[in-house]
Design a protein around this motif. Structure first.
Motif, PDB file in Angstrom:
ATOM      1  N   GLN A 236      -8.244 107.408   6.395  1.00 15.57           N
ATOM      2  CA  GLN A 236      -9.308 108.404   6.313  1.00 15.57           C
ATOM      3  C   GLN A 236     -10.594 107.843   6.888  1.00 15.57           C
ATOM      4  O   GLN A 236     -10.749 106.644   7.079  1.00 15.57           O
ATOM      5  CB  GLN A 236      -9.550 108.837   4.863  1.00 15.57           C
ATOM      6  N   GLY A 237     -11.491 108.762   7.134  1.00 16.14           N
ATOM      7  CA  GLY A 237     -12.819 108.376   7.579  1.00 16.14           C
ATOM      8  C   GLY A 237     -12.833 107.881   9.006  1.00 16.14           C
ATOM      9  O   GLY A 237     -11.860 108.037   9.746  1.00 16.14           O
ATOM     10  N   PRO A 238     -13.927 107.279   9.379  1.00 17.30           N
ATOM     11  CA  PRO A 238     -14.022 106.765  10.740  1.00 17.30           C
ATOM     12  C   PRO A 238     -12.957 105.697  10.942  1.00 17.30           C
ATOM     13  O   PRO A 238     -12.704 104.896  10.047  1.00 17.30           O
ATOM     14  CB  PRO A 238     -15.428 106.161  10.791  1.00 17.30           C
ATOM     15  N   GLY A 239     -12.360 105.713  12.077  1.00 19.91           N
ATOM     16  CA  GLY A 239     -11.358 104.693  12.362  1.00 19.91           C
ATOM     17  C   GLY A 239     -10.025 104.960  11.721  1.00 19.91           C
ATOM     18  O   GLY A 239      -9.196 104.059  11.639  1.00 19.91           O
ATOM     19  N   MET A 240      -9.802 106.181  11.266  1.00 17.25           N
ATOM     20  CA  MET A 240      -8.478 106.434  10.696  1.00 17.25           C
ATOM     21  C   MET A 240      -7.432 106.449  11.804  1.00 17.25           C
ATOM     22  O   MET A 240      -7.694 106.873  12.921  1.00 17.25           O
ATOM     23  CB  MET A 240      -8.454 107.734   9.890  1.00 17.25           C
ATOM     24  N   VAL A 241      -6.266 105.936  11.464  1.00 12.02           N
ATOM     25  CA  VAL A 241      -5.252 105.722  12.471  1.00 12.02           C
ATOM     26  C   VAL A 241      -4.107 106.707  12.297  1.00 12.02           C
ATOM     27  O   VAL A 241      -3.441 107.109  13.234  1.00 12.02           O
ATOM     28  CB  VAL A 241      -4.742 104.273  12.381  1.00 12.02           C
ATOM     29  N   VAL A 242      -3.919 107.107  11.044  1.00 10.72           N
ATOM     30  CA  VAL A 242      -2.830 108.025  10.763  1.00 10.72           C
ATOM     31  C   VAL A 242      -3.258 108.867   9.571  1.00 10.72           C
ATOM     32  O   VAL A 242      -4.064 108.424   8.749  1.00 10.72           O
ATOM     33  CB  VAL A 242      -1.523 107.253  10.471  1.00 10.72           C
ATOM     34  N   GLY A 243      -2.772 110.096   9.523  1.00 10.97           N
ATOM     35  CA  GLY A 243      -3.095 110.951   8.392  1.00 10.97           C
ATOM     36  C   GLY A 243      -2.399 110.454   7.139  1.00 10.97           C
ATOM     37  O   GLY A 243      -1.586 109.527   7.187  1.00 10.97           O
ATOM     38  N   ASP A 244      -2.756 111.036   6.002  1.00  9.82           N
ATOM     39  CA  ASP A 244      -2.193 110.484   4.782  1.00  9.82           C
ATOM     40  C   ASP A 244      -0.827 111.064   4.439  1.00  9.82           C
ATOM     41  O   ASP A 244      -0.222 110.689   3.461  1.00  9.82           O
ATOM     42  CB  ASP A 244      -3.167 110.642   3.607  1.00  9.82           C
ATOM     43  N   GLU A 245      -0.350 111.970   5.252  1.00 10.64           N
ATOM     44  CA  GLU A 245       0.965 112.533   4.954  1.00 10.64           C
ATOM     45  C   GLU A 245       2.048 111.612   5.482  1.00 10.64           C
ATOM     46  O   GLU A 245       2.086 111.279   6.660  1.00 10.64           O
ATOM     47  CB  GLU A 245       1.102 113.910   5.599  1.00 10.64           C
ATOM     48  N   LEU A 246       2.942 111.256   4.593  1.00 11.71           N
ATOM     49  CA  LEU A 246       3.987 110.327   5.007  1.00 11.71           C
ATOM     50  C   LEU A 246       4.933 110.930   6.023  1.00 11.71           C
ATOM     51  O   LEU A 246       5.603 110.229   6.773  1.00 11.71           O
ATOM     52  CB  LEU A 246       4.780 109.861   3.780  1.00 11.71           C
ATOM     53  N   LYS A 247       4.979 112.245   6.055  1.00 10.55           N
ATOM     54  CA  LYS A 247       5.961 112.860   6.948  1.00 10.55           C
ATOM     55  C   LYS A 247       5.564 112.696   8.414  1.00 10.55           C
ATOM     56  O   LYS A 247       6.408 112.810   9.289  1.00 10.55           O
ATOM     57  CB  LYS A 247       6.172 114.326   6.589  1.00 10.55           C
TER      58      LYS A 247
END
Lengths: 1032, 767
Positions: free
Chosen positions: B298-309
Motif C-alpha cells: 500500500q501507499g507510495p511504492g506499493m508493488v502489488v495489491g493486497d489481494e492474494l489472488k
C-alpha cells in the motif's frame, strides 16, 4: 394576522388566519378537567398570605375559611384537613420595600374577588369594567354545586372539572411599547390592576363556571395611555418580550396599577396540587388517552398496555379529529420520547422478548412490531395491524387460541401483547453488516495542552479514571463490564496509547498528521480494563508527568473526534468518546476555528450565525460519527470563547452530552466535574441506535427534535442514547382520525446494549381522538408543550432572527388560548383572560422560555453560554425542561427537620424572598443558596459552622458536613434535587445585597429580568391583549 | 607472458586497479577497433595491510580545473621547490611544510611504492555513524522473533558511539522515540500517504520551532538538546531501552483478512526514514537498514495489491506491460534513492520471504547508495543471521569494514577522457575537460558519489582514448589516471585515498602484439559483463545478447589468427583464450537470462554483480567446480556435464550458492553408511573434505551464499545441472557414449557448439 412560520414547515404554527368559530354552546361544559382538581385551589393561599403580610394587610377580607377550598378530589382528600397546611407553605415573603407601595391600591379591588360568595357581583363588575383582569376558577369544589349540574358533562369523573380564567383588559388598552424597544409591548407598569380570584370556587358559587373577580376600574392615569395605544393595536403583530426600557418612567407614575402577582396562576400551586392528588400513588397505564401525573409528581407507574409517561409524554392525550381542528387550536401535537428514561427501582424493568431466529414479528405492510394494538382475528390465526390495518398471518410458532373475549389466552404471559414497553432480541438482520455487534468502547481523550496541565486538570482526570473505570456500566447479570476502554491525549498532535495487557509499560503513539488523521493501532488500543489494569494505571500515572513541561498551547479538535471515530470504526464497535477540552482549536488542522464572537451581531438578522457551526467540517464529522455509532461526550473547561456552537455540534448530533465548566478551578469545580464524569460514565445507555416512530393511519410524525441525526425523514439516528436524552416528535394529520381506534404511536428503537447485544426497544402509546376541542384542551400537558416549544424555537433560531422566533412563540401561545376562549369558554367571558385548566401555567412557562438567555441576545450574556443552553435543551426531557425554565426555589430557613420530604417550593420571584430567610434555588444546571441579610445566626451556625452572616465565605461550592439535623436535612435535600439530573449542579452561595446576587436574580423568572425579559404579570397582560386582539 | 600476469596481479594488490588493456592504443581510432574498451575495475578501498595512512593534507595542483594530487609521477624540482602536475602540466609551488624536501628526503606521496596513498584529514566536526533500522512488522511470529533477536544482537556489534534509530512499519509507520523513560513513545504515520521531507520533519517536530513562541510564556529552553536526539541516540546510552523496545515489538496488529496480504507500507517507511535523516544529518555517514518480509502492498511504492489472488508481477507480466504498479513504485524508490544519495546516506535492504518482495522496484535504493541487498527465505535462517552479522564485521585492524559518503574523483591525462562508471554510485555531475561525450554506464561526469562502500566494493570505470590518429604520442610517454577517493572512515575520520597509475601508449598498427599481450581477459570479461548487465537493465534481453555476441565476434576477428573462411584454422592467443568461454557462461548467467528467475532474483543478482571485485565477479560469471574423489587430491574441474561422475563429490561455488553434490556411487555408499564404519574412515574424510572447503567460503563471503547439499538425482541437483556446460544432453547422449558424465536435459547449446559457431562467424569473410 401574518404568521411567520419557521423554516420550511412551521413546527408549531398550524397557521390559521383567525380563530375558528365557536364551539357548541355548551362547550363550556367541557372545561372540567378531571385530572387536576387541585389546581383550582391556588387562590386561597395567596389570599392567606396577603392577609398576613404587611402589604396585604389593607385587604379587608381575610382568608377564606379553609373548608371552603375545594382542595381536593372528593374521593381522596376532601375535607378541611388538608388546607390547614396551606398557609404555612405559602408563607408570604415580605414585600420588597419599593414594590410594596404599589400594592395597596389594588387590594381593595382584588379582595372582593376572593370570596366566592359574591360571584354574581363580580360578573356584574366585569361587565362594567373591561379593564379588569380576572381569574376564574371553575373548580366547583368538592361537591358539585347544585346550581350548575349541567356543567359536568362527565359527572362520573371523580374530580370536578376546573377551569381557571383570567380576565385581562382588552388589548387596546394595553400600553404599547415605546418605539425604541425591540421587545415591545408588555410594558407592565402601565397595566391595569388585576383582580385575582384566589379563593377558588368556593363552596357554592351560583355560577361556578365563571367566578369572576371584579376588575379594578381604570386608574386616572390610564386613559391617556389608552389613547396612545390605540394605533399600536392596529399593528397585527405583537412583539413580545424583552426589555422594558420604558418601564421606569411608567413605573413612576403614581397612578399606575399593577396586577397582583398572587392572583395569577401559580406554577407552584399547580405542581403541589398534582402532587397532593396523585403523588405516591400507583398510576396504571391501562386506558387510552389518560393524562398522566405531572413530571414533578412522584408516583409509581404500572405498565398496563401503554408506555409509561417516563418514556413518552405527549402534549395532548386527545388528538383533534381532523387537521382543520388541529389548525384551529394550534396546539402542537407532539410526543416527548425518552426511550431510555430511568425507572425507579420499584417499577418493573422492561421485559425481553425473543421471537427466535426469524426475529420479532412485524406487520408485513407497515413493519410495526407486535404489540398490544394488534387485533387477533379468525380464531387467532391472523391479526390485524393496529397501525395500518393490514391483515397478517400469525406465524405458527406464535399461534395461540383466543378466549371468548377475542383475546389470546396467553395475553398476560406475553409482554408484547399486554405491555406498553418491552424489548425484542434483534437478529442478525438488524445488525450492521449482519454481524453481531462487539461490545461498545469508551475512549478517553484528554487535552494535554499547557493550560490543562498547569491547572491540574489532567492529573485530576487521570487520578479519577483509575477508580472510575471499575464502574463502567454492565448488564445486571454480568460480573464485569464488557466495555473496552482506550486512551488518547492531544494538543496540536494526537497521542494514542497501547495498553495491551501483555506490555510491561504502555506505549505512546504520536500521530502528527492531523490533516488526515487515522488510528495508528488496533490491537492494544481498546482493551478490557480488568485485563490491562496495571498497564492502564501505569499510563494514568504517567500522563501528567509526560506532559509536565509542555508549552504547547494550541489545540486541535475535529481531528480528535475523527480519530476516536476512526478507532471505533476500525474496531467495528460503537462507543462513546469522552473529550476533555479547554480551548478554541486554533492549530492548523481541519476544524480549525477562529474567534467569531461578535457582539455586534446581536439582535440582527445575522445573530443566528452565532449558533451555527463554523464551516461544514463539523457537520460532516457528525454525520460520519453517527454512521459509525460514535457518540461524543464533551467536557469543556473554557476560560474564554471556545465556540460551543461549533465544537458542540458533533456532541449534539451524536446523542452525547456537553458539560461546560467556565474558568475551571481545581479546588472549587472538581467535585462538580467529577460527579458529572462519574454519572456520565455509569449511565445506562444504548449505542448505535436507530429510532422509528410509527403511527396509526391519519397522522404521522413530521418533525424530530433532539440530540439526534436524521439522514432521511423517518429514521432517527443516534450514535448513542442515554437515560437523559429525549426526542420530541411532532405529528401532523394527513387524514381524518378515528375516534374509535384513537391515535396509536409505536416507537421502536434498535440499539446495542452495553454488553454488545442488539435489541429493539418498543414503546407503544395510544391516544384518544375527539371532535370536541374541549377534549383536546382538557388533556393537554403544559410541561410537554413547553418542551416542544423550547426545542422547536431553539431549532428555529438557526435559521430565523430571534425576534421572529419570539414573536411566533407569543403568537402561538395567544392563538392556543384564544381558540380555547372562543370555542370552549362561555361567551360571557369575552373580556376575560380565560385559561384552560391544563394550560394555566402555560403563560408563565412560556415567558420563562422567552427570556431564557438563548432567545435574548444581550452583550452581557456570553455567546458560548447561549449555545450551551441551546444544546442542552435540545436533548432534554420534559422533567428537565420544566425545571430548567422554571427553577425550583425552596425556602430552607423553615425546614422541618423531622420530615423526610423536600419542602414545598415557592414561586420564583423576589417577592417570595425574605431578609430573614434562606432559599435554595436549582434549575438543573446550577444551584444557589441565597441568604437573606438578616438570616438567623443559628441557621448560619447550623449550616456553615461560622458565627455570623459576615463570616460566610461565598467561595465555597459545597456545604460543610456538620453533625446537626438541619445541616443533614439540607444535605439530603441537595441530594434529592441532584438525583436524576443529567448535570451536577454547582452550589453557589449568594448573600443578599452582594454582587453575585445579580446572577441569582436571573433565575427569579417571574420577575422582570435584568436582561430585559418581561415579568410574569406583564407577560400575562401582553398575552391577554394578544388574545383579545385575535378574537376581536 | 608471465610477466604481464604478474604485473597485473601486482598492480591489483597495490592499487586495487585492473585495466582491460595494460598497454594503451595511442589513437582514438585504434582504440575503438580494440572492441573491448579501455576500462578498469577499481576497488577504491582495497584493504592494504601495508599502507599506513599519512596524517596530513594532500598537496593539490593549483589549477582550479585540475586539482590533481601530488603523486610519484610528477616531476619535481627539488631546488626550486616546484612540482609539475602530470595531468595538466601546471607548475606548482610546494606548500611551506614541504620546505625540507630533497631527493633523499621525499614525502611519501612521491615514492613509487605509494602510487596509492591514504591521507587522514581534519575537516569539519566528526559525527558518529548512524544506523536507522526500518523494520517490517508484518511477519510471521517466528520470523519476527528471529529478526528481533538479530537486531538486538546487532546493538552489541555497533560502535558504541554510533547513533541508532528505529522505525517500524506495517499498515502504519512508526518512528520510535528512544529517550523515553517509563513509556515507549513513537510517532505514527499513515502508510498510504506520500509525505514530503518537509512534512515529515514538521510532523516529527524536527524543524526548528518558529521563533514566535506562545505569547506570555517564559521561554525556558536555553539549552536544547539536538532536536533529532529523540529519534537517534547513541547506542551506549539506550541499548537497554532499545533492547526492550525491540523485545516488545508486536506483529502488525491490524487484522489481515483471508485471501489478502498484510498491508505493508514499505515505501512510506523508507520515505520517512530518508526524510528523518535528510533533515537531521545531511552528509554524514548513515545506514538505513530496511528489513522486510514481503512486498509493499500500500501507499507510495506499493508493488502489488493486497489481494492474494493477483500474484506479484513476473518477468512475463513485465514483458507484457502488465505490471500495474511497477513504474510508479520504481519511480518512488528512485526518487528516494537519489535523495538519500544526495545526502550521503545509504539504504540496505534485507528482504526475507519465500515470494518476491519488490526488490526489482526497490533495487535502486541499494544500487545508487551503495547499500547492501540481501535476499533470503526467512529471517529465521542462518543465511540472514550470519549475513547480517557480517555487515558489522571488522577488518584486520579492528575497524569496521564500512565507509561512508565517498566521493570518487577521476583525473586523466589529456589523451584520455572519462566515459562513465558502473557500480554502486551516482553521478556528481562534475563536468570538465576530461569528461567524454560518449557515455558508458553512468557518464557525463568525472566524479561519483559512493554513499557506502567496503573494501571489496568495485567500480568499473570506462575511458575513451581521444588522441587523434594524426597526433602521435611521443615514444615512451605514458598515460596516467588518478583516482581520488574522499570518504568517511568507519572511525568517522575523513580520509582521502589517492591512486595514481600510468600505462604505456603503443601504436596499434605497429605494436599490436604488445597491446594484445597486455590484454587482461579476466578484467575485460568482467568489464564487458558489467556493460552488458547495465544495458540489460534498460534494454530487452535478446538485444543485449546480440550486442555481446557481436562484440565477441569482432574481438575474435581482430585478435584471432585464422585463414579466411576456415573455422578450423582459428586460433586465439593465450591472453584471449578464456575470454570466449567467459562470454559463453555470461550469456547463460542469471545476470542476462531472466528465464527461471523472478524479477526480484534478477535484481538481486545484478546488484551484486555490479559491485563485487574481479575474482568474485568471475565466479559469478563462471562458477568454480571442484571435484573430490579417491583418485587424487581435490582439483578444479571443467564446469561441464562431463565432470559429473558417479564416484566424485563436486563442490560448486556460484557466489550465490555453494552446492555440494555427491555422485551416484558416493551417494549410495553414504546411504549404506560406510562413512560410519571404522574401516572406511577415508570415505568419511572424503565426504568431509568438501564440507570443510564449503564452510571456508561460507565464512568469508558477503552475503552468505545459499548452502546446498545434494546428491545425484536429488531435486536440488538442478543448481548444479543448470550451471554446467551441457556438453552431454539427451540429444547427443549416445554420440558420446555412456561411460562418463551426466546428460543435461536441455536445449541450450553447449560450449563446443558455441565455439564452433564463433569460429565460423569470426573467420567468415562476409561479416
Amino acid at each position: 394576522m401574518s404568521q411567520q412560520g419557521y423554516v420550511a414547515a412551521p413546527p408549531y404554527s398550524q397557521s390559521q388566519p383567525g380563530i375558528g368559530g365557536f364551539g357548541s354552546p355548551n362547550s363550556s361544559l367541557h372545561y372540567g378537567h378531571y385530572g387536576d382538581p387541585n389546581s383550582s385551589y391556588s387562590a386561597p393561599q395567596p389570599g392567606v398570605s396577603k392577609s398576613t403580610v404587611p402589604f396585604g394587610s389593607s385587604a379587608p377580607v381575610g382568608p377564606p375559611p379553609p373548608g371552603a377550598h375545594q382542595f381536593s378530589q372528593p374521593s381522596f382528600q376532601n375535607g378541611p384537613g388538608t388546607p390547614g397546611q396551606q398557609p404555612h407553605r405559602f408563607q408570604g415573603p415580605p414585600p420588597p420595600g419599593n414594590t410594596g407601595a404599589s400594592y395597596p391600591p389594588y387590594s381593595p379591588q382584588s379582595q372582593p374577588a376572593f370570596p366566592n360568595a359574591a360571584p354574581a357581583s363580580s360578573t356584574a363588575q366585569l361587565a362594567d369594567q373591561l379593564n379588569s383582569m380576572q381569574i376564574n376558577n371553575y373548580g366547583p369544589g368538592p361537591t358539585p354545586s347544585p346550581g350548575h349540574p349541567a356543567s359536568f358533562q362527565s359527572p362520573r369523573l371523580p374530580p370536578p372539572p376546573t377551569q381557571q380564567q383570567m380576565v385581562l383588559p382588552p388589548g387596546p388598552q394595553v400600553p404599547p411599547p415605546p418605539p425604541t424597544s425591540v421587545n415591545g409591548l408588555c410594558t407592565q407598569p402601565s397595566l391595569p390592576p388585576v383582580a385575582r380570584q384566589g379563593g377558588i370556587p368556593g363552596p357554592v358559587p351560583p355560577n361556578p363556571n365563571l367566578q369572576q373577580l371584579p376588575g379594578q376600574p381604570p386608574g386616572p392615569g390610564y386613559h391617556p395611555q389608552q389613547a396612545n395605544y390605540g394605533p399600536q393595536m392596529a399593528g397585527s403583530q405583537l412583539s413580545y418580550p424583552g426589555a422594558f426600557p420604558g418601564g421606569p418612567a411608567q413605573l413612576s407614575g403614581p397612578q399606575q396599577k399593577k396586577l397582583d402577582p398572587n392572583s395569577i396562576p401559580s406554577p407552584i400551586q399547580v405542581i403541589e396540587s398534582d402532587k397532593a392528588a396523585r403523588g405516591g400513588q400507583v398510576y396504571a397505564t391501562n386506558t387510552r388517552g389518560q393524562v398522566p401525573p405531572l413530571v414533578t409528581t412522584d408516583c409509581i407507574i404500572q405498565d398496563q398496555g401503554h408506555a409509561s409517561p417516563r418514556y413518552i409524554r405527549c402534549t395532548t392525550y386527545c388528538f383533534p379529529l381532523t387537521s382543520d381542528m388541529a389548525k384551529q387550536t394550534r396546539i402542537p401535537l407532539a410526543a416527548v420520547i425518552q426511550p431510555f428514561a430511568n425507572v425507579p427501582p420499584n417499577e418493573t424493568p422492561l421485559y425481553l422478548v425473543n421471537h427466535g431466529e426469524t426475529g420479532p414479528i412485524r406487520c408485513n405492510r407497515c413493519k410495526a412490531y407486535m404489540c398490544p394494538f394488534m387485533q387477533f382475528i379468525e380464531g387467532g390465526r391472523r391479526y390485524q395491524c393496529g397501525f395500518c390495518n393490514c391483515i397478517n398471518d400469525v406465524p405458527s410458532f406464535f399461534f395461540q387460541h383466543l378466549d371468548h373475549m377475542g383475546r389470546r389466552i396467553d395475553h398476560y404471559e406475553r409482554p408484547e401483547l399486554s405491555l406498553g414497553s418491552y424489548e425484542y432480541v434483534a437478529t442478525l438482520d438488524y445488525c450492521r453488516d449482519k454481524k453481531p455487534p462487539n461490545p461498545p468502547a469508551y475512549i478517553f481523550m484528554i487535552d494535554v495542552s499547557y493550560r490543562n496541565i498547569k491547572s491540574g486538570l489532567v492529573k485530576l482526570i487521570c487520578d479519577e479514571l483509575k477508580t472510575l473505570l471499575d464502574k463502567l456500566p454492565r448488564e445486571e447479570q454480568e460480573e464485569s463490564s464488557a466495555i473496552r476502554v482506550g486512551f488518547v491525549t492531544y494538543n496540536k498532535v494526537l497521542h494514542f496509547f497501547n495498553v495491551k495487557s501483555s506490555l510491561a509499560q504502555p506505549q505512546m503513539m504520536v500521530v502528527t498528521d492531523v490533516s488526515e488523521v487515522f488510528v495508528p493501532l488496533l490491537d492494544g488500543f481498546l482493551v478490557d480494563f480488568e485485563e490491562s489494569r496495571s498497564v492502564i494505571t501505569n499510563l494514568l500515572d504517567q500522563i501528567p508527568e509526560l506532559f509536565a513541561d509542555t508549552n504547547e498551547s494550541e489545540t486541535i479538535f475535529a481531528p480528535v473526534i475523527q480519530a476516536g471515530m476512526e478507532a471505533l470504526k476500525a474496531a467495528e464497535r460503537a462507543g462513546k468518546l469522552f473529550i476533555f477540552h479547554s480551548s478554541l482549536p486554533t492549530a492548523e488542522a481541519p476544524g480549525k476555528l477562529k474567534n467569531r464572537d461578535d457582539k455586534k451581531l446581536l439582535n440582527t438578522d445575522k445573530e443566528k450565525t452565532l449558533f451555527q457551526p463554523q464551516g461544514n467540517c463539523y457537520e460532516a464529522l457528525a454525520r460520519d460519527c453517527v454512521a459509525n455509532g460514535c457518540c461524543v461526550n464533551l467536557f469543556l473547561f473554557p476560560n474564554q470563547y471556545v465556540d460551543v456552537a461549533s465544537v458542540g455540534l458533533v456532541t449534539m448530533y451524536t446523542g452525547g452530552t456537553l458539560y461546560k465548566y467556565n474558568n475551571f478551578q481545581l479546588d472549587g469545580d472538581s467535585p462538580q466535574f467529577l460527579s458529572d464524569l462519574r454519572r456520565d460514565m455509569e449511565k445506562k445507555m444504548g449505542f448505535d441506535a436507530t429510532m422509528r416512530v410509527r403511527t396509526s393511519t391519519g397522522f404521522r410524525a413530521t418533525e424530530f427534535l433532539g440530540a439526534i441525526y436524521m439522514n432521511n425523514t423517518t429514521d432517527v439516528e443516534m450514535a448513542a442514547v442515554d437515560c437523559d436524552k429525549a426526542v420530541t416528535v411532532e405529528f401532523k394529520h394527513d387524514d381524518k382520525l378515528n375516534e374509535d381506534t384513537g391515535a396509536l404511536i409505536q416507537c421502536a428503537l434498535l440499539y446495542t446494549t452495553v454488553s454488545g447485544q442488539r435489541r429493539i426497544r418498543i414503546h407503544n402509546i395510544g391516544l384518544n381522538c375527539s371532535a370536541q376541542l374541549a377534549d383536546v384542551y382538557r388533556t393537554c400537558e403544559t410541561d410537554a408543550l413547553i418542551n416542544f416549544f423550547a426545542k422547536s424555537a431553539f431549532k428555529a433560531i438557526l435559521s430565523q432572527p430571534l425576534k421572529t422566533v419570539r414573536d411566533i412563540l407569543v403568537n402561538q401561545t395567544a392563538h392556543m388560548l384564544a381558540c380555547y376562549k372562543k370555542n370552549c369558554a362561555s361567551p360571557a367571558t369575552v373580556s376575560q383572560l380565560i385559561l384552560p385548566d391544563t394550560m394555566k401555567v402555560l403563560p408563565v412557562y412560556m415567558n420563562c422560555l422567552l427570556k431564557s438567555c438563548v432567545l435574548v441576545g444581550r452583550a452581557e450574556i456570553p455567546t458560548d453560554e447561549r449555545a450551551f443552553h441551546r444544546q442542552l435543551v435540545m436533548a432534554m426531557g420534559v422533567a428537565d425542561t420544566q425545571l430548567f425554565f422554571y427553577p425550583r426555589l425552596l425556602p430552607i430557613h423553615s425546614l422541618d427537620v423531622k420530615s423526610d420530604a423536600v419542602p414545598a417550593a415557592v414561586r420564583c420571584s423576589e417577592e417570595r424572598l425574605s431578609e430573614g430567610g434562606a432559599f435554595l434555588l436549582a434549575n438543573g444546571l446550577s444551584m444557589f443558596l441565597w441568604l437573606g441579610a438578616s438570616v438567623s445566626p443559628e441557621l448560619i451556625q447550623g449550616l456553615f459552622n461560622v458565627p455570623s452572616f459576615a463570616h460566610i465565605s461565598t467561595d465555597a461550592t459545597s456545604l460543610p458536613d456538620l453533625d446537626n439535623p438541619f445541616s443533614k436535612k439540607l444535605k439530603h435535600i441537595l441530594e434529592q434535587l441532584q438525583s436524576q439530573k443529567p448535570h451536577t449542579m454547582k452550589l453557589i452561595i449568594v448573600k443578599q445585597r452582594e454582587q453575585p446576587e445579580m446572577l441569582f436574580r436571573q433565575f427569579l423568572v417571574e420577575d422582570k429580568s435584568i436582561y430585559g425579559g418581561a415579568s410574569y404579570v406583564d407577560f400575562l397582560i401582553c398575552i391577554h391583549k394578544e388574545i383579545s386582539q385575535l378574537l376581536s | 607472458m608471465a610477466t604481464y600476469l604478474e604485473f597485473i596481479q601486482q598492480n591489483e594488490e597495490r592499487d586495487g586497479v585492473r585495466f582491460s588493456w595494460n598497454v594503451w592504443p595511442s589513437s582514438r581510432l585504434e582504440a575503438t577497433r580494440m572492441v573491448v574498451p579501455l576500462a578498469c575495475l577499481l576497488t577504491p578501498l582495497k584493504e592494504r595491510l601495508d599502507l599506513p595512512p599519512v596524517q596530513y593534507e594532500p598537496v593539490l595542483c593549483s589549477r582550479p580545473t585540475c586539482k590533481a594530487v601530488l603523486n610519484p609521477l610528477c616531476q619535481v624540482d627539488y631546488r626550486a621547490k616546484l612540482w609539475a602536475c602530470n595531468f595538466c602540466f601546471q607548475r606548482n609551488q610546494f606548500p611551506p611544510a614541504y620546505a625540507g624536501i630533497s631527493e633523499v628526503n621525499q614525502p611519501a606521496e612521491l615514492m613509487p611504492q605509494f602510487s596509492t596513498i591514504e591521507y587522514i584529514v581534519q575537516r569539519g566536526p566528526q559525527t558518529p555513524l548512524i544506523f536507522l533500522y526500518v523494520v517490517d512488522t508484518c511477519l510471521e511470529e517466528e520470523d519476527l522473533q528471529a529478526l528481533k533477536e538479530s537486531l538486538q544482537m546487532s546493538l552489541s556489534l555497533l560502535p558504541a558511539s554510533a547513533l541508532v534509530g528505529l522505525i517500524t512499519f506495517g499498515r502504519m509507520v512508526q518512528v520510535h522515540e528512544l529517550s523515553c523513560e517509563g513509556i515507549s513513545k513513537s510517532y505514527v504515520f499513515r502508510g498510504t500517504k506520500d509525505l514530503t521531507a518537509k512534512q515529515i520533519q514538521d510532523m516529527l517536530g524536527l524543524s526548528r520551532p518558529a521563533v514566535s513562541m506562545q505569547q506570555g510564556r517564559p521561554l525556558q529552553t536555553p539549552e536544547q538538546p539536538p532536536i533529532s536526539s529523540r529519534f537517534l541516540q547513541p547506542v551506549h546510552k539506550i541499548d537497554m531501552n532499545l533492547t526492550d523496545l525491540l523485545g516488545e515489538l508486536q506483529r502488525d496488529p491490524w487484522p489481515v483478512t483471508q485471501g489478502r496480504r498484510p498491508l505493508r507500507s514499505t515505501g512510506g517507511a523508507l520515505s520517512i526514514a530518508v526524510g528523518l535523516l535528510e533533515g537531521t544529518f545531511p552528509n554524514t555517514g548513515a545506514r538505513i537498514m530496511l528489513f522486510t518480509g514481503g512486498p509493499p502492498t500500500q501507499g507510495p511504492g506499493m508493488v502489488v495489491g493486497d489481494e492474494l489472488k493477483t500474484p506479484i508481477r513476473s518477468w512475463h507480466d513485465i514483458e507484457k506491460d502488465n505490471a500495474r504498479f511497477m513504474k510508479k513504485a520504481t519511480k518512488h524508490y528512485e526518487t528516494l534513492a537519489n535523495r538519500t544519495a544526495a545526502n550521503g546516506h545509504c539504504i540496505d535492504i534485507y528482504a526475507c520471504a519465500l515470494d518476491q518482495t519488490g526488490l526489482l522496484e526497490m533495487k535502486c535504493c541499494a544500487n545508487l547508495t551503495g547499500g547492501h541487498m540481501v535476499m533470503g527465505d526467512s529471517f529465521n535462517t542462518s543465511l540472514f543471521k550470519q549475513t547480517f552479522q557480517r555487515v558489522f564485521n571488522k577488518g584486520y585492524n579492528g575497524e569496521f569494514r564500512m565507509a561512508f559518503g565517498a566521493n570518487l574523483d577521476v583525473k586523466t591525462s589529456r589523451e584520455l577522457k572519462i566515459a562513465g562508471a558502473i557500480g554502486p554510485c551516482i553521478s556528481l555531475n562534475a563536468k570538465g575537460p576530461c569528461v567524454s561525450e560518449n557515455e558508458l554506464g553512468i557518464g557525463g561526469t568525472s566524479q561519483w558519489k559512493i554513499c557506502s562502500l567496503d573494501p571489496s566494493t568495485t567500480l568499473a570505470i570506462y575511458f575513451e582514448v581521444v588522441n587523434q590518429h594524426n597526433a602521435p604520442i611521443p615514444q615512451g610517454s605514458r598515460g596516467a589516471v588518478q583516482f581520488v577517493t574522499q570518504y568517511q572512515h568507519s572511525s568517522t575520520e575523513k580520509r582521502i585515498r589517492v591512486t595514481t597509475i600510468a600505462r604505456n601508449w603503443a601504436d596499434a598498427q605497429t605494436q599490436l602484439q604488445h597491446i594484445e599481450a597486455a590484454f587482461d581477459q579476466e578484467a575485460a570479461a568482467v568489464l564487458m559483463a558489467r556493460l552488458g548487465v547495465y544495458r540489460a537493465e534498460s534494454e530487452e534481453g535478446p538485444d543485449v545478447l546480440r550486442w555481446l555476441d557481436r562484440q565477441l565476434i569482432r574481438l575474435c576477428q581482430k585478435f584471432g589468427q585464422y585463414n579466411k573462411d576456415d573455422p578450423n584454422s582459428f586460433r586465439l592467443s593465450e591472453s584471449f583464450s578464456l575470454y570466449p568461454q567467459f562470454m559463453f557462461h555470461l550469456r547463460r548467467s542469471p545476470f542476462l537470462q531472466v528465464f527461471n528467475n523472478s524479477p526480484d532474483e534478477s535484481s538481486y543478482y545484478r546488484h551484486h554483480f555490479a559491485r563485487q571485485d574481479l575474482t568474485q565477479s568471475l565466479i559469478m560469471i563462471q562458477p568454480i567446480l571442484y571435484a573430490y574423489s579417491f583418485h587424487g587430491p581435490p582439483e578444479p574441474v571443467l564446469l561441464d556435464s562431463s565432470s559429473i561422475l558417479p564416484d566424485r563429490i563436486l563442490l560448486m561455488d556460484t557466489f550465490f550458492q555453494i552446492v555440494i553434490y555427491l555422485g551416484e556411487t558416493i551417494a549410495q555408499w553414504q546411504k549404506a553408511g560406510y562413512q560410519d564404519m571404522p574401516e572406511y574412515e577415508n570415505f568419511k574424510h572424503l565426504l568431509q573434505a568438501p564440507l570443510d572447503d564449503g564452510q571456508e567460503i561460507l565464512q568469508t563471503r558477503f552475503p552468505m551464499p545459499r548452502y546446498i547439499h545434494t546428491e545425484h538425482g536429488g531435486s536440488q541437483a538442478r543448481f548444479l545441472l543448470s550451471k554446467v556446460n551441457p556438453s552431454q544432453t539427451h540429444n547427443n547422449l549416445y554420440a558420446w557414449g555412456q561411460e562418463s558424465g551426466a546428460p543435461i536435459l536441455t536445449d541450450d547449446v553447449s560450449l563446443q557448439v558455441f565455439m564452433d559457431h564463433l569460429k565460423k562467424l569470426a573467420v567468415s569473410s562476409a561479416s
